[in-house]
Scaffold this active site. Structure first.
Site, short mmCIF file in Angstrom:
data_model
loop_
_atom_site.label_atom_id
_atom_site.label_comp_id
_atom_site.label_asym_id
_atom_site.label_seq_id
_atom_site.Cartn_x
_atom_site.Cartn_y
_atom_site.Cartn_z
N LYS A 193 1.23 -1.33 -0.04
CA LYS A 193 0.30 -0.40 -0.24
C LYS A 193 1.00 1.65 -0.11
CE LYS A 193 -2.24 1.34 3.92
NZ LYS A 193 -1.13 3.61 4.29
N ASN A 194 1.62 1.35 0.22
CA ASN A 194 2.90 2.42 1.19
C ASN A 194 3.58 2.76 0.26
OD1 ASN A 194 1.04 2.96 3.29
ND2 ASN A 194 2.13 2.06 4.53
N CYS A 250 -5.90 11.91 13.50
CA CYS A 250 -6.28 10.60 12.47
C CYS A 250 -6.49 10.24 13.96
CB CYS A 250 -5.99 9.96 11.50
SG CYS A 250 -4.35 9.75 12.01
N ARG A 296 -1.98 14.68 12.81
CA ARG A 296 -0.85 14.24 11.29
C ARG A 296 -0.31 15.99 10.75
NH1 ARG A 296 -1.13 9.08 10.48
NH2 ARG A 296 0.60 9.11 8.54
N ASP A 327 4.85 0.54 11.90
CA ASP A 327 3.51 -0.10 11.70
C ASP A 327 3.54 -0.90 12.13
OD1 ASP A 327 3.39 1.12 8.01
OD2 ASP A 327 2.33 2.40 10.37
N ARG A 368 -8.64 -0.03 4.45
CA ARG A 368 -8.05 0.85 3.55
C ARG A 368 -6.58 0.14 3.40
NH1 ARG A 368 -5.29 4.48 7.66
NH2 ARG A 368 -4.72 4.95 5.46
C1 EPZ Z 1 4.56 7.14 6.20
O1 EPZ Z 1 3.41 7.61 6.69
C2 EPZ Z 1 2.83 5.46 6.26
N1 EPZ Z 1 1.95 6.45 5.29
C3 EPZ Z 1 2.85 5.00 7.10
O2 EPZ Z 1 1.86 3.86 7.14
C4 EPZ Z 1 3.56 4.92 8.57
O3 EPZ Z 1 3.14 4.52 10.09
C5 EPZ Z 1 4.91 6.31 8.26
O4 EPZ Z 1 4.99 6.74 6.70
C6 EPZ Z 1 6.14 5.93 9.22
O5 EPZ Z 1 6.80 5.01 8.59
C7 EPZ Z 1 2.48 5.83 3.99
O6 EPZ Z 1 3.17 5.61 3.63
C8 EPZ Z 1 1.18 5.88 3.24
P1 EPZ Z 1 5.54 10.20 8.11
P2 EPZ Z 1 3.80 9.47 7.61
O7 EPZ Z 1 5.91 11.74 7.32
O8 EPZ Z 1 4.39 9.48 5.58
C9 EPZ Z 1 5.70 13.47 11.90
C10 EPZ Z 1 -0.14 2.60 7.76
O9 EPZ Z 1 -0.27 2.04 8.25
N2 EPZ Z 1 5.61 14.50 11.11
O10 EPZ Z 1 7.39 9.42 8.60
O11 EPZ Z 1 2.78 10.00 7.31
C11 EPZ Z 1 3.56 12.98 11.93
O12 EPZ Z 1 3.37 13.57 12.64
C12 EPZ Z 1 1.14 3.78 7.61
O13 EPZ Z 1 0.26 2.14 6.61
C13 EPZ Z 1 5.45 16.07 11.33
O14 EPZ Z 1 5.71 16.23 12.59
O15 EPZ Z 1 4.84 9.13 8.17
C14 EPZ Z 1 4.73 11.14 12.77
O16 EPZ Z 1 4.63 11.59 13.77
C15 EPZ Z 1 0.05 4.35 8.71
N3 EPZ Z 1 5.24 16.86 10.70
C16 EPZ Z 1 6.72 10.95 12.17
O17 EPZ Z 1 6.61 12.68 11.52
C17 EPZ Z 1 4.73 17.13 9.01
O18 EPZ Z 1 5.10 17.27 8.20
C18 EPZ Z 1 5.87 10.29 10.67
O19 EPZ Z 1 5.37 10.83 10.28
C19 EPZ Z 1 5.05 15.63 8.81
C20 EPZ Z 1 5.57 14.45 9.59
#
Ligand code: EPZ
Length: 424
Positions: free
Chosen positions: A24-25, A117, A122, A306, A398
């Protein structure tokens, strides 16, 4: 009111052989990346997920022509708007990933704040900061975030945190920018490498994907290509955890074991016997397992956030006590409350959960609060005595392609039913 539920009968060992779905990711950023191409892109091994269909709707609303049939997505370029409607932004948390390719291809993109969420707020501040560094002007108008640029210019972007989505957005915004972009402290997840490999096949100049520093040299155009999505390492881990929770022997085909080392090592440490042969992972588990003293979720190659709910479901009935620290998301223990209804003994304080293993869980009515938490409840139900009714299936849909059918192919007993519900 009608609602779909899963009736899972636990208490029997799993045994079976499945092929894991596409990731998915990876499929989602690849679909977004196709916006950068001036000709047709065909993606294979795309999982049948509601998030994939939501991404397809967004592409079509933006004037591209996207069709998803079976496990193939075809994306044709097109002219159209630059505003992602609010309802679509809310339909899929990760719609922020369209920001980079929209700016890369059309130099304008209007999005709304993705709603908070199940995992906590997020924020997208790091996304917006990175786009500003590439030359994008950003202003907010009544909740709409208007991003536009005369041109995008390469620059050096040090990330304060190795965000997966920000790394993907920077790569997709920089591939058609003028000059060179150097992204440091970049995320190293395998999905980043998959995206870079796709874009390189389209004509992009990218080095260092999957390492801490990614260098993107802008090119004039990208051509569409045919590409197959990598296997879903978290879905593969999901099925291994269902077998570890119930006991039994399973084989997961079509995997990339090297992407799962941190996950497989934990199952081995808990007492599972794991064998690897090319793209196949074999797991043999005689319960009870033993708890693990300390687990910490980390950016790749550390143990993935995850997978945290999934290993929690396994350790809930493993001997001894263990501690899990969730360092990536603020609020990712909502599955614990539901595991307690099944007889688990887990204490959560902030970003830490202490698990006291119990001999066995019992069936209960439980609800998925997020995608991986829902999968974890199903894994726990596989090993629980009696019947579990799992609600909140929209979360599972999803991220899991035909969840119940796959679960049953491994010897599980899950019946998807529609029930009428009084207004709750
Ligand atoms: C990706 O989300 C994945 N989603 C998530 O998978 C996964 O948990 C996550 O990476 C971590 O591996 C997809 O790829 C579609 P991050 P993403 O930006 O990109 C903070 C699943 O279950 N942050 O690495 O949103 C954020 O709040 C999903 O398949 C900011 O503060 O993750 C979090 O605490 C869930 N500001 C941390 O960074 C920002 O602008 C990690 O987020 C962006 C992120």
């Amino acid at each position: 009111m009608a609602e779909e539920i899963l009736r899972i009968t636990g208490g029997r060992k799993l045994s079976g052989d499945i092929t894991v779905q596409g990731a998915k990711n990876s499929a989602l950023p690849l679909m977004a990346g196709a916006m950068l191409c001036d000709s047709r892109t065909v993606l294979h091994n795309v999982p049948a997920l509601t998030d994939v269909y939501a991404a397809s709707r967004i592409l079509n609303r933006l004037g591209f022509r996207c069709s998803v049939s079976g496990h193939t997505a075809v994306i044709m370029p097109g002219e159209g708007g630059t505003e992602i409607p609010d309802e679509e932004m809310r339909a899929m948390r990760s719609s922020v990933m369209f920001l980079g390719p929209m700016l890369g291809s059309r130099k304008r993109c209007v999005i709304t704040m993705p709603g908070g969420c199940e995992l906590g707020p997020r924020p997208i501040d790091l996304h917006l900061d990175a786009m500003r560094q590439l030359g994008v002007q950003i202003r907010e108008q009544q909740g709409r975030i208007v991003c536009q640029a005369e041109r995008l210019h390469g620059t050096r972007i040090p990330l304060p945190f190795p965000s997966v989505g920000v790394t993907e957005n920077v790569i997709m915004a920089a591939v058609l920018a003028e000059g060179e972009t150097v992204l440091t402290n970049a995320a190293r997840e395998p999905e980043i490498t998959d995206l870079a490999n796709f874009l390189i096949q389209c004509g992009a100049k990218i080095t260092g994907a999957g390492e801490g520093t990614v260098v993107i040299s802008g090119v004039k155009k990208l051509s569409g290509t045919e590409y197959s999505v990598m296997p879903d390492r978290i879905a593969a881990f999901t099925w291994l955890c269902a077998a570890a929770s119930a006991g039994g022997t399973v084989c997961i085909r079509g995997t990339e074991p090297k992407d799962m080392e941190s996950c497989l090592s934990l199952l081995t440490a808990a007492g599972c016997r794991i064998g690897i042969c090319r793209d196949r992972i074999y797991l043999d588990c005689t319960r009870p397992l033993r708890n693990l003293r300390y687990i910490r979720t980390m950016p790749y190659p550390g143990f993935p956030t995850d997978a945290q709910a999934l290993i929690t479901a396994v350790l809930a009935t493993s001997e001894g006590a263990g501690l899990i620290e969730e360092t990536v998301f603020e609020s990712r223990f909502k599955h614990v409350g539901e595991l307690l209804r099944m007889g688990a003994d887990i204490r959560v304080s902030g970003r830490t959960a202490v698990i006291y293993g119990v001999p066995c869980l019992h069936g209960a009515e439980v609800e998925a609060m997020d995608l991986r938490g829902g999968a974890a409840l199903a894994a726990a139900a596989a090993g629980a005595e009696g019947e579990t009714v799992l609600r909140g299936l929209s979360h599972l849909d999803r991220g899991y392609d035909h969840f119940a059918e796959t679960f049953n192919s491994l010897g599980g007993s899950a019946l998807r039913r529609t029930i009428s519900t009084a207004v709750r």
